[in-house]
Design an enzyme around this catalytic site. Structure first.
Site, mmCIF file in Angstrom:
data_model
loop_
_atom_site.group_PDB
_atom_site.id
_atom_site.type_symbol
_atom_site.label_atom_id
_atom_site.label_comp_id
_atom_site.label_asym_id
_atom_site.label_seq_id
_atom_site.Cartn_x
_atom_site.Cartn_y
_atom_site.Cartn_z
ATOM 1 N N THR A 156 0.777 -1.015 0.059
ATOM 2 C CA THR A 156 0.062 -0.561 -0.222
ATOM 3 C C THR A 156 0.939 1.412 0.244
ATOM 4 O OG1 THR A 156 -1.531 -1.214 1.432
ATOM 5 C CG2 THR A 156 -1.661 1.194 1.342
ATOM 6 N N ARG A 184 -13.743 -8.901 -1.191
ATOM 7 C CA ARG A 184 -13.029 -8.885 0.028
ATOM 8 C C ARG A 184 -12.561 -7.349 0.584
ATOM 9 N NH1 ARG A 184 -7.020 -6.357 0.930
ATOM 10 N NH2 ARG A 184 -7.135 -7.030 2.810
ATOM 11 N N SER A 186 -10.383 -3.845 1.506
ATOM 12 C CA SER A 186 -9.189 -3.473 2.175
ATOM 13 C C SER A 186 -9.705 -2.508 3.415
ATOM 14 C CB SER A 186 -8.467 -2.124 1.248
ATOM 15 O OG SER A 186 -7.304 -1.793 1.300
ATOM 16 N N ASP A 187 -8.199 -1.838 4.335
ATOM 17 C CA ASP A 187 -8.265 -1.359 5.570
ATOM 18 C C ASP A 187 -7.816 0.156 5.195
ATOM 19 O OD1 ASP A 187 -5.421 -1.966 5.103
ATOM 20 O OD2 ASP A 187 -5.044 -0.515 5.955
ATOM 21 N N THR A 205 -0.022 1.196 6.908
ATOM 22 C CA THR A 205 0.289 -0.307 5.345
ATOM 23 C C THR A 205 0.407 -1.451 6.346
ATOM 24 O OG1 THR A 205 1.578 -0.663 3.503
ATOM 25 C CG2 THR A 205 2.780 -0.140 5.511
ATOM 26 N N GLY A 206 0.302 -2.904 5.467
ATOM 27 C CA GLY A 206 0.384 -4.108 5.980
ATOM 28 C C GLY A 206 -0.903 -5.004 5.723
ATOM 29 N N GLY A 208 -4.311 -5.790 5.495
ATOM 30 C CA GLY A 208 -5.634 -5.543 5.782
ATOM 31 C C GLY A 208 -6.464 -5.326 7.178
#
Ligand code: GLY
Length: 282
Positions: A156, A184, A186-187, A205-206, A208
């Site tokens: 991200t 799905r 994402s965060d 980032t990472g 989600g």
């Protein structure tokens, strides 16, 4: 107020990428943070986070915009959001397809009542606003997809800026995890991955799912608002990821000009600049 900016480009996995790629990411982040800082000197924090994130989306080294990961059904679906710390308006697109810069679509949504759109609705809104079809697929991502290599799943991009007037804004954009089930979420277009108010802004980032479980961005901003220092707020929030080994990174700026970057695992790639001091991940 002295303007400040920090950007991230997800995680760097030494086991999956080379020294050459690492250098290319350092160079790209340096170029973008310096150009965005110059922009920030004559524009608002809100305008600047969009400007910087658009450049990160256009750089195919990162998993957002051009170079986004491919999902399990072979399609690319992207997510992006913006938050203005002054108006507290949050806007975003979730699982949008075939646009060059999802963050620019999120920017358009800042002016609308229905400010977060998903899937076909987001794509249709973009077309109506004049965003032409654009394929963000790159040969490298297709190769990774075809070889079922789950490489760089955490790439991200994001930006937090503090402008001369003391205003904070944040933007985050992603191609997702790669190989995810279509649908799905994402965060990156939620308040867990992207949040700001007058006191602080955070972009994550990472993975989600871990970022949502930790409610990271909203929690850090709340803690700073309640009186913790930015460093303390970040450390406490990341300590809460440990019981479930949450995989995340965050960049943040507070209203007093503090800049923090933090990650739960090695190593988030980032760059910050304040006109004098340049810090780039090593
Ligand atoms: N942090 C990006 C994602 O998990 O979709």
């Amino acid at each position: 107020m002295a303007p400040k900016i920090i950007i991230h480009g997800g995680f760097f996995s030494e086991s999956l990428t080379s020294d050459e790629v690492k250098k290319a990411k350092q160079d790209a982040l340096t170029r973008i943070v310096k150009s965005a800082f110059q922009f920030l000197e004559t524009h608002s924090a809100l305008e600047t986070v969009v400007y910087a994130t658009e450049q990160l989306e256009d750089c195919d080294l990162f998993n957002a915009g051009t170079g986004s990961q491919i999902q399990s059904d072979g399609k690319i679906r992207m997510s992006a959001s913006i938050m203005d710390g002054v108006s507290l308006k949050f806007s975003g697109v979730i699982n949008i397809e075939g646009v060059k810069n999802p963050v620019r679509v999120a920017e358009k949504l800042l002016q609308t009542q229905d400010s977060v759109l998903g899937g076909d609705g987001a794509t249709l809104f973009a077309r109506k606003q004049g965003f032409n079809y654009y394929s963000t697929e790159t040969p490298q991502r297709r190769k990774e997809y075809e070889s079922k290599l789950k490489a760089a799943t955490t790439g991200t991009v994001g930006c937090v800026a503090l402008d001369k007037e003391g205003r904070i804004a944040v933007a985050t954009s992603t191609g997702g995890k790669g190989f995810e089930i279509p649908g799905r979420i994402s965060d990156s277009a939620t308040v867990a991955g992207n949040y700001a108010n007058a006191n602080c802004g955070v972009s994550c980032t990472g993975v989600g799912e871990d970022i949502v479980s930790g409610a990271i961005a909203a929690k850090i901003v709340t803690r700073v608002t309640d009186g913790l220092s930015l460093q303390q707020a970040c450390e406490r929030t990341f300590a809460e990821l440990k019981p479930f080994d949450g995989f995340a990174g965050a960049i943040a700026i507070s209203k007093n000009g503090s800049i923090v970057h933090i990650d739960s695992h090695p190593a988030m790639v980032f760059a910050s600049f304040d006109g004098n001091r340049l810090e780039v991940f090593e």
